[in-house]
Structure formats: structure tokens, C-alpha cells
Write a protein that holds these residues in place. Structure first.
Motif, PDB file in Angstrom:
ATOM      1  N   THR A  68      53.570 -15.093  20.733  1.00 28.33           N
ATOM      2  CA  THR A  68      52.498 -15.353  19.758  1.00 28.33           C
ATOM      3  C   THR A  68      51.829 -14.036  19.375  1.00 28.33           C
ATOM      4  N   ASP A  69      51.371 -13.945  18.124  1.00 33.09           N
ATOM      5  CA  ASP A  69      50.715 -12.716  17.669  1.00 33.09           C
ATOM      6  C   ASP A  69      49.390 -12.474  18.382  1.00 33.09           C
ATOM      7  N   GLU A  70      48.681 -13.552  18.670  1.00 29.02           N
ATOM      8  CA  GLU A  70      47.390 -13.444  19.355  1.00 29.02           C
ATOM      9  C   GLU A  70      47.381 -14.350  20.578  1.00 29.02           C
ATOM     10  N   PRO A  71      46.776 -13.929  21.665  1.00 23.80           N
ATOM     11  CA  PRO A  71      46.304 -12.564  21.925  1.00 23.80           C
ATOM     12  C   PRO A  71      47.473 -11.596  22.045  1.00 23.80           C
ATOM     13  N   LYS A  72      47.205 -10.324  21.767  1.00 19.87           N
ATOM     14  CA  LYS A  72      48.246  -9.313  21.826  1.00 19.87           C
ATOM     15  C   LYS A  72      48.685  -9.111  23.279  1.00 19.87           C
ATOM     16  N   LYS A  73      50.000  -9.174  23.505  1.00 24.52           N
ATOM     17  CA  LYS A  73      50.541  -9.098  24.863  1.00 24.52           C
ATOM     18  C   LYS A  73      51.702  -8.104  24.862  1.00 24.52           C
ATOM     19  N   SER A  74      51.455  -6.919  25.364  1.00 25.90           N
ATOM     20  CA  SER A  74      52.474  -5.865  25.298  1.00 25.90           C
ATOM     21  C   SER A  74      53.663  -6.130  26.213  1.00 25.90           C
ATOM     22  N   ASP A  75      53.490  -6.977  27.250  1.00 26.13           N
ATOM     23  CA  ASP A  75      54.555  -7.191  28.234  1.00 26.13           C
ATOM     24  C   ASP A  75      55.131  -8.598  28.208  1.00 26.13           C
ATOM     25  N   ALA A  76      54.893  -9.347  27.151  1.00 24.50           N
ATOM     26  CA  ALA A  76      55.396 -10.731  27.082  1.00 24.50           C
ATOM     27  C   ALA A  76      56.915 -10.800  27.179  1.00 24.50           C
ATOM     28  N   ILE A  77      57.567  -9.695  26.902  1.00 23.05           N
ATOM     29  CA  ILE A  77      59.032  -9.621  26.947  1.00 23.05           C
ATOM     30  C   ILE A  77      59.572  -9.786  28.369  1.00 23.05           C
ATOM     31  N   PHE A  78      58.681  -9.731  29.380  1.00 21.82           N
ATOM     32  CA  PHE A  78      59.071  -9.845  30.791  1.00 21.82           C
ATOM     33  C   PHE A  78      58.548 -11.152  31.397  1.00 21.82           C
ATOM     34  N   PRO A  79      59.104 -12.309  31.024  1.00 18.84           N
ATOM     35  CA  PRO A  79      58.548 -13.592  31.474  1.00 18.84           C
ATOM     36  C   PRO A  79      58.812 -13.924  32.937  1.00 18.84           C
ATOM     37  N   ASN A  80      59.744 -13.207  33.576  1.00 16.75           N
ATOM     38  CA  ASN A  80      60.100 -13.567  34.951  1.00 16.75           C
ATOM     39  C   ASN A  80      58.960 -13.342  35.940  1.00 16.75           C
ATOM     40  N   ASN A  81      57.934 -12.605  35.529  1.00 21.86           N
ATOM     41  CA  ASN A  81      56.824 -12.327  36.445  1.00 21.86           C
ATOM     42  C   ASN A  81      55.809 -13.459  36.548  1.00 21.86           C
ATOM     43  N   TRP A  82      55.771 -14.340  35.556  1.00 22.74           N
ATOM     44  CA  TRP A  82      54.712 -15.357  35.607  1.00 22.74           C
ATOM     45  C   TRP A  82      55.209 -16.760  35.911  1.00 22.74           C
ATOM     46  N   PHE A  83      56.514 -17.002  35.823  1.00 18.76           N
ATOM     47  CA  PHE A  83      56.999 -18.323  36.237  1.00 18.76           C
ATOM     48  C   PHE A  83      58.430 -18.258  36.736  1.00 18.76           C
ATOM     49  N   SER A  84      58.775 -19.233  37.569  1.00 14.86           N
ATOM     50  CA  SER A  84      60.157 -19.432  37.979  1.00 14.86           C
ATOM     51  C   SER A  84      60.449 -20.918  37.970  1.00 14.86           C
ATOM     52  N   THR A  85      61.720 -21.274  37.820  1.00 19.16           N
ATOM     53  CA  THR A  85      62.125 -22.684  37.803  1.00 19.16           C
ATOM     54  C   THR A  85      63.123 -22.933  38.921  1.00 19.16           C
ATOM     55  N   HIS A  86      63.206 -24.206  39.334  1.00 20.96           N
ATOM     56  CA  HIS A  86      64.012 -24.532  40.514  1.00 20.96           C
ATOM     57  C   HIS A  86      64.759 -25.842  40.304  1.00 20.96           C
ATOM     58  N   GLU A  87      65.848 -26.003  41.054  1.00 23.32           N
ATOM     59  CA  GLU A  87      66.762 -27.120  40.831  1.00 23.32           C
ATOM     60  C   GLU A  87      66.161 -28.483  41.147  1.00 23.32           C
ATOM     61  N   ASP A  88      65.058 -28.493  41.923  1.00 23.74           N
ATOM     62  CA  ASP A  88      64.402 -29.777  42.216  1.00 23.74           C
ATOM     63  C   ASP A  88      63.401 -30.180  41.130  1.00 23.74           C
ATOM     64  N   GLY A  89      63.360 -29.395  40.034  1.00 25.11           N
ATOM     65  CA  GLY A  89      62.464 -29.706  38.926  1.00 25.11           C
ATOM     66  C   GLY A  89      61.119 -29.014  38.990  1.00 25.11           C
ATOM     67  N   LYS A  90      60.914 -28.203  40.026  1.00 28.24           N
ATOM     68  CA  LYS A  90      59.634 -27.485  40.145  1.00 28.24           C
ATOM     69  C   LYS A  90      59.586 -26.267  39.229  1.00 28.24           C
ATOM     70  N   VAL A  91      58.395 -26.035  38.687  1.00 23.01           N
ATOM     71  CA  VAL A  91      58.067 -24.781  38.010  1.00 23.01           C
ATOM     72  C   VAL A  91      56.925 -24.155  38.802  1.00 23.01           C
ATOM     73  N   ILE A  92      57.024 -22.865  39.090  1.00 30.70           N
ATOM     74  CA  ILE A  92      55.960 -22.182  39.836  1.00 30.70           C
ATOM     75  C   ILE A  92      55.298 -21.158  38.919  1.00 30.70           C
ATOM     76  N   LEU A  93      53.974 -21.194  38.877  1.00 27.84           N
ATOM     77  CA  LEU A  93      53.174 -20.205  38.155  1.00 27.84           C
ATOM     78  C   LEU A  93      52.626 -19.209  39.174  1.00 27.84           C
TER      79      LEU A  93
END
Length: 311
Positions: A68-93
């Protein structure tokens, strides 16, 4: 039965990529650039699109979400730092060190995943640790052996023992933690993310053992990698600074294994190291020099693996 790799990858196309002074406080891989922000973002988008195209050519299912244009996020290209997904259906923030990077967390991304047919059974929110200045930056901090349920992590200002232990309990992973250091401008400092010095695939482990400070911790890492059947490929500290540890093994729609690393990482490797990786997987090499230089992250950091089950 858990698997180590997936053919479903989520990537965030940058809207305002650039140098982040807040993260540069302890990410010594970032380098400032004299070009204007518009030029930098344009180059980053070109590198990003080339990377996505390369993965798609290899038969990988890449889900591209525009930042998204706002808010400006210079590191949004690196999504692996804020979430992970798992085979049991869990998402971790995850709790993140940089306050301006916390704006990258977007619940609409999970809605997009569900619309694509992925099932999310639970969202586990660990961001409350930020209230106590405790951090664990996703698969930057955690190198997961998903099959053997082992998580490797080097302690740093972005990887704290308490949230690390908490992750281990809720996900039933054994935690192998250690101190890892590097020399920057003749000063010894912690390695900020485990994924710059370590990679685990289905059959191989690329690791900078020289970074691990204590002999006892180095031995423990080696023992666990051997015990879990990984072929170890040691890299040097110099190769680590070229992002040779920042790899990710994924697979294509036909199940073919691919190890993804940047051009800088690939060029730093010796012939024997390359041949050893190629014995187990094909190698995919995107050119992402601008993203590496200003962002201080590489190919692995740009790919968020989607392990969620399909509905």
C-alpha cells in the motif's frame, strides 16, 4: 506428515522501497545510496518483477500482493519477518524490533489467502512481546526444520530468548539457540538475523559455523544437523556477508526442488559448494543488488512461504 518445502510463495511488490535508518542501527548489511527515492524504488520494483518472473518460469506458484502507498513502508518487500504459516492452518504474527516495520502487518493479506483457497484455522499473535521490548522476527530469527520440529536461532537484539521459548512451546518445536557474531569495522557485533548465516533445506544445511561464538554451541548445532540427516555445507564469514546463508529451498508445481539465492550469494560460492547444492536441488539465481544493498536483506527474506492447507 510435515514437509520442509512448499511451491506456494507470497511476495510483496514494493511501493516505497528504500533505506531504513531505524533498522540500520543493527543491520550492518544495509548501505546508503545517493540516488533519489523514486529511482531506488523503480529499480527495486524492476528487480522484484524479474525475481517473480524467474520463479514463475520454474513452475512456482507466486502470489504477488502490492504494498500500500500509505503508510510508507521501506521494508514491506521482506514479509517473512512479520508472519509465518504452518500446515496445521496456523498463522503466527511476530514481534518486531523496528517500530516503523510493524506497520507492514496487514490482515487483508490473510483474507487474500483465504480467497485463494487456503485455510486459516488460527492466528497466533505474539506481538504483545513488543510491549516489553522483546522481539522474534519470524523466519529471519527462526530457521525451521519443519519435518524434525527443530528451530535454530541466534540470539540478538531481534531474537530474544523469552519469545523464542514461547514459540517453541506453542508450536512444539525444540529450540537450538546460540550466539553468533561478526566483525564490522573492526568491531564484534551480533549477527542480527539467523537467516543470514544459516539455511536448512530438505536434505542440506548451509551454515556459517565460524560465526557461532561458543565451541559448545557450535558442536550442538553440528550434532543436531547430523542427527536430523542434513548434508552440511559450511560457508565462510566473507561468504555470509554476500548473503550466501540467505537461501530458501522451495519446490515447483511438479515437486522439483529449487534452492533460491541471489546473484551475489551465488558468485561468492566455490565450485564444490555449488556442486553439492546441485546434487540435491536446482539453483535459481535472481539479480537483486539494489534490494540487498539498501534493504540489507536478500532472496530468502523476500519470500513468505505458504504452508496452509487448502480448503
Amino acid at each position: 506428515m510435515p514437509t520442509q518445502t512448499t511451491s506456494n510463495i507470497l511476495m510483496i511488490r514494493p511501493a516505497n522501497f528504500g533505506f531504513n535508518p531505524e533498522t540500520a542501527a543493527n543491520n550492518f548489511y544495509q548501505k546508503k545510496d545517493s540516488r533519489n527515492p523514486q529511482q531506488i524504488n523503480k529499480l527495486a520494483r524492476k528487480e522484484f518483477d524479474g525475481f517473480v518472473g524467474l520463479l514463475e518460469e520454474k513452475g512456482v506458484n507466486v502470489l504477488v500482493v502490492d504494498d500500500t502507498d500509505e503508510p510508507k513502508k521501506s521494508d514491506a518487500i521482506f514479509p517473512n519477518n512479520w508472519f509465518s504459516t504452518h500446515e496445521d492452518g496456523k498463522v503466527i504474527l511476530y514481534p518486531m524490533f523496528s517500530s516503523n516495520r510493524r506497520q507492514e502487518r496487514r490482515t487483508d493479506i490473510f483474507e487474500i489467502l483465504m480467497k485463494k483457497g487456503f485455510k486459516i484455522s488460527d492466528i497466533v499473535d505474539l506481538t504483545f512481546f513488543e510491549n516489553d521490548d522483546q522481539y522474534l522476527e519470524g523466519t529471519g530469527s527462526l530457521i525451521l526444520d519443519r519435518v524434525c520440529k527443530v528451530a535454530y536461532a541466534c540470539r540478538s537484539q531481534r531474537t530474544h530468548p523469552v519469545p523464542l521459548a514461547y514459540f517453541g512451546r506453542i508450536m512444539e518445536f525444540e529450540i537450538i539457540e546460540f550466539d553468533a557474531t561478526q566483525v564490522v569495522n573492526e568491531v564484534i557485533s551480533p549477527v542480527y538475523h539467523t537467516n543470514v548465516m544459516m539455511h536448512i533445506g530438505s536434505e542440506i544445511a548451509v551454515v556459517c559455523l565460524d560465526s557461532i561464538t561458543l565451541a559448545s554451541e557450535k558442536l550442538k548445532v553440528q550434532e543436531y544437523l547430523e542427527k536430523t540427516g542434513k548434508k552440511m555445507i559450511p560457508i565462510t564469514a566473507k561468504q555470509k556477508f554476500q548473503f550466501a546463508g540467505n537461501m530458501l529451498e522451495i519446490k515447483n508445481s511438479e515437486g522439483g526442488k529449487l534452492t533460491v539465492m541471489s546473484d551475489a550469494a551465488y558468485q561468492s560460492l566455490g565450485q564444490v559448494q555449488v556442486q553439492t547444492i546441485q546434487r540435491y536441488t536446482d539453483i535459481v539465481v535472481p539479480h537483486i543488488a539494489t534490494i540487498e544493498k539498501l534493504g540489507g536483506g536478500s532472496a530468502r527474506c523476500m519470500m513468505a512461504e505458504i504452508f496452509l492447507p487448502l480448503v
